[in-house]
Design a protein around this motif. Structure first.
Motif, PDB file in Angstrom:
ATOM      1  N   UNK A  26     -78.090 -72.275  55.811  1.00 18.55           N
ATOM      2  CA  UNK A  26     -77.206 -72.945  54.867  1.00 18.55           C
ATOM      3  C   UNK A  26     -75.879 -73.360  55.494  1.00 18.55           C
ATOM      4  N   UNK A  27     -75.372 -72.549  56.414  1.00 18.94           N
ATOM      5  CA  UNK A  27     -74.048 -72.804  56.976  1.00 18.94           C
ATOM      6  C   UNK A  27     -74.077 -73.621  58.264  1.00 18.94           C
ATOM      7  N   UNK A  28     -75.268 -73.919  58.748  1.00 23.76           N
ATOM      8  CA  UNK A  28     -75.364 -74.686  59.996  1.00 23.76           C
ATOM      9  C   UNK A  28     -74.684 -76.051  59.858  1.00 23.76           C
ATOM     10  N   UNK A  29     -74.813 -76.655  58.696  1.00 21.44           N
ATOM     11  CA  UNK A  29     -74.237 -77.987  58.489  1.00 21.44           C
ATOM     12  C   UNK A  29     -72.718 -77.996  58.610  1.00 21.44           C
ATOM     13  N   UNK A  30     -72.069 -76.885  58.323  1.00 21.19           N
ATOM     14  CA  UNK A  30     -70.611 -76.840  58.453  1.00 21.19           C
ATOM     15  C   UNK A  30     -70.176 -76.318  59.818  1.00 21.19           C
ATOM     16  N   UNK A  31     -71.162 -76.116  60.702  1.00 22.83           N
ATOM     17  CA  UNK A  31     -70.863 -75.720  62.068  1.00 22.83           C
ATOM     18  C   UNK A  31     -70.617 -74.240  62.273  1.00 22.83           C
ATOM     19  N   UNK A  32     -71.046 -73.411  61.317  1.00 23.52           N
ATOM     20  CA  UNK A  32     -70.828 -71.972  61.427  1.00 23.52           C
ATOM     21  C   UNK A  32     -71.969 -71.287  62.172  1.00 23.52           C
ATOM     22  N   UNK A  33     -71.624 -70.548  63.193  1.00 22.51           N
ATOM     23  CA  UNK A  33     -72.575 -69.725  63.934  1.00 22.51           C
ATOM     24  C   UNK A  33     -72.793 -68.429  63.155  1.00 22.51           C
ATOM     25  N   UNK A  34     -74.037 -68.098  62.839  1.00 19.75           N
ATOM     26  CA  UNK A  34     -74.349 -66.874  62.087  1.00 19.75           C
ATOM     27  C   UNK A  34     -75.193 -65.968  62.968  1.00 19.75           C
ATOM     28  N   UNK A  35     -74.719 -64.745  63.148  1.00 20.88           N
ATOM     29  CA  UNK A  35     -75.375 -63.800  64.059  1.00 20.88           C
ATOM     30  C   UNK A  35     -75.821 -62.556  63.295  1.00 20.88           C
ATOM     31  N   UNK A  36     -77.081 -62.170  63.494  1.00 22.23           N
ATOM     32  CA  UNK A  36     -77.589 -60.905  62.980  1.00 22.23           C
ATOM     33  C   UNK A  36     -77.721 -59.916  64.123  1.00 22.23           C
ATOM     34  N   UNK A  37     -77.211 -58.709  63.934  1.00 21.39           N
ATOM     35  CA  UNK A  37     -77.207 -57.684  64.983  1.00 21.39           C
ATOM     36  C   UNK A  37     -78.112 -56.530  64.585  1.00 21.39           C
ATOM     37  N   UNK A  38     -79.091 -56.244  65.444  1.00 21.55           N
ATOM     38  CA  UNK A  38     -80.023 -55.141  65.187  1.00 21.55           C
ATOM     39  C   UNK A  38     -79.904 -54.096  66.282  1.00 21.55           C
ATOM     40  N   UNK A  39     -79.922 -52.841  65.892  1.00 17.88           N
ATOM     41  CA  UNK A  39     -79.867 -51.742  66.858  1.00 17.88           C
ATOM     42  C   UNK A  39     -80.484 -50.504  66.250  1.00 17.88           C
ATOM     43  N   UNK A  40     -80.825 -49.552  67.132  1.00 22.79           N
ATOM     44  CA  UNK A  40     -81.337 -48.271  66.674  1.00 22.79           C
ATOM     45  C   UNK A  40     -80.197 -47.366  66.272  1.00 22.79           C
ATOM     46  N   UNK A  41     -80.294 -46.089  66.597  1.00 27.59           N
ATOM     47  CA  UNK A  41     -79.247 -45.151  66.204  1.00 27.59           C
ATOM     48  C   UNK A  41     -78.036 -45.277  67.117  1.00 27.59           C
ATOM     49  N   UNK A  42     -76.855 -45.355  66.495  1.00 26.01           N
ATOM     50  CA  UNK A  42     -75.606 -45.497  67.227  1.00 26.01           C
ATOM     51  C   UNK A  42     -74.786 -44.219  67.066  1.00 26.01           C
ATOM     52  N   UNK A  43     -74.075 -43.855  68.109  1.00 25.06           N
ATOM     53  CA  UNK A  43     -73.332 -42.595  68.124  1.00 25.06           C
ATOM     54  C   UNK A  43     -72.049 -42.722  67.304  1.00 25.06           C
ATOM     55  N   UNK A  44     -72.188 -42.565  65.982  1.00 31.63           N
ATOM     56  CA  UNK A  44     -71.050 -42.589  65.065  1.00 31.63           C
ATOM     57  C   UNK A  44     -71.191 -41.446  64.066  1.00 31.63           C
ATOM     58  N   UNK A  45     -70.194 -41.298  63.212  1.00 28.46           N
ATOM     59  CA  UNK A  45     -70.224 -40.229  62.210  1.00 28.46           C
ATOM     60  C   UNK A  45     -71.428 -40.339  61.283  1.00 28.46           C
ATOM     61  N   UNK A  46     -71.900 -41.565  61.055  1.00 23.64           N
ATOM     62  CA  UNK A  46     -72.978 -41.788  60.091  1.00 23.64           C
ATOM     63  C   UNK A  46     -74.258 -41.046  60.459  1.00 23.64           C
ATOM     64  N   UNK A  47     -74.533 -40.924  61.772  1.00 27.93           N
ATOM     65  CA  UNK A  47     -75.769 -40.268  62.202  1.00 27.93           C
ATOM     66  C   UNK A  47     -75.483 -39.066  63.093  1.00 27.93           C
ATOM     67  N   UNK A  48     -74.301 -38.494  62.960  1.00 30.71           N
ATOM     68  CA  UNK A  48     -73.923 -37.353  63.802  1.00 30.71           C
ATOM     69  C   UNK A  48     -74.863 -36.168  63.602  1.00 30.71           C
ATOM     70  N   UNK A  49     -75.485 -36.085  62.429  1.00 23.60           N
ATOM     71  CA  UNK A  49     -76.364 -34.948  62.116  1.00 23.60           C
ATOM     72  C   UNK A  49     -77.771 -35.113  62.689  1.00 23.60           C
ATOM     73  N   UNK A  50     -78.083 -36.266  63.246  1.00 25.54           N
ATOM     74  CA  UNK A  50     -79.428 -36.515  63.758  1.00 25.54           C
ATOM     75  C   UNK A  50     -79.509 -36.232  65.250  1.00 25.54           C
ATOM     76  N   UNK A  51     -80.508 -35.466  65.644  1.00 28.07           N
ATOM     77  CA  UNK A  51     -80.713 -35.149  67.054  1.00 28.07           C
ATOM     78  C   UNK A  51     -81.695 -36.152  67.646  1.00 28.07           C
ATOM     79  N   UNK A  52     -81.206 -37.354  67.897  1.00 30.59           N
ATOM     80  CA  UNK A  52     -82.024 -38.448  68.431  1.00 30.59           C
ATOM     81  C   UNK A  52     -81.210 -39.185  69.488  1.00 30.59           C
TER      82      UNK A  52
END
Length: 235
Positions: A164-190
């Motif tokens: 939808x936004x390509x016509x106005x010249x906007x670059x849209x990026x989707x970022x995918x990743x596994x588990x990241x070392x932050x507070x959100x998953x601090x309890x997971x041993x992975x």
């Protein structure tokens, strides 16, 4: 997009990936970084002391707050939808109210931010919009169905917004990743990837004009598994 001299907004900028993105943008020469958080007083990491950082109150689940942020940060060239929550668990046995709250932040939050800031980016010549997703957008992981559903919905939003936004010249990026070392998953041993590496990869993609970022091996493997039988998505 050239980051040096640009103005950027990062949601969920008070910790984790958001804090690293603020620091990374400053290191790459951003002119202004709006560090957005539900409570600006929670912005205590060292990067916020830089005079180019503007603390900004933004609750992505509150439309009035989002609209006010778009008025205040009406000169942005880059918007990063990073704010997110997790923990609702299974959609079959978990608390449905927690799952709804998770969807409000992880899906409707990015919807509201994109709706409010797309016109701003258009006035700035197009700019870039980034949504931080997850490898769990595609995975079938017992106990994480609520979070996965929010990220799957946000993935669909990102793909549609790109078209939808390509016509106005906007670059849209989707970022995918596994588990990241932050507070959100601090309890997971992975195995976890550090937040700085993710932030650096995102900003590389912004500079290179990419549309999708598969940060690590888990995200690349699950993307490939989409073409196979459903059981291949179970982790």
């Amino acid at each position: 997009m050239i980051i040096s001299g640009a103005n950027a907004l990062v949601t969920g900028a008070n910790r984790g990936l958001g804090a690293e993105l603020v620091e990374g943008l400053l290191a790459r020469g951003a002119a202004t970084v709006y560090a957005a958080a539900h409570d600006p007083q929670s912005l205590t990491h060292p990067a916020v002391k830089d005079p180019r950082v503007v603390p900004l109150r933004l609750d992505v689940t509150d439309l009035a707050s989002v609209r006010a942020a778009a008025e205040r940060a009406g000169d942005v060239d880059l918007v990063v939808n990073n704010a997110g929550v997790s923990g609702s668990g299974s959609l079959l046995t978990g608390d449905p109210e927690r799952a709804r709250a998770e969807m409000e932040t992880n899906f409707w939050g990015p919807v509201s931010v994109l709706r409010a800031f797309a016109p701003v980016l258009a006035r700035r010549g197009g700019g870039t919009a980034v949504t931080v997703l997850s490898a769990l957008s595609w995975a079938a992981m017992p106990g994480a169905a609520g979070y996965s559903a929010t990220k799957a919905a946000a993935w669909s939003l990102t793909n549609t917004a790109r078209a939808e936004l390509r016509a106005q010249g906007t670059q849209v990026i989707g970022v995918h990743l596994g588990f990241m070392d932050t507070d959100m998953v601090a309890h997971l041993d992975v195995p976890k990837i550090d937040a700085w590496t993710v932030a650096d990869r995102i900003l590389d993609a912004v500079a290179a004009g990419e549309e999708e970022v598969l940060v690590d091996a888990p995200s690349r493997a699950l993307k490939e598994a989409l073409a196979g039988p459903p059981k291949g998505l179970e982790i």
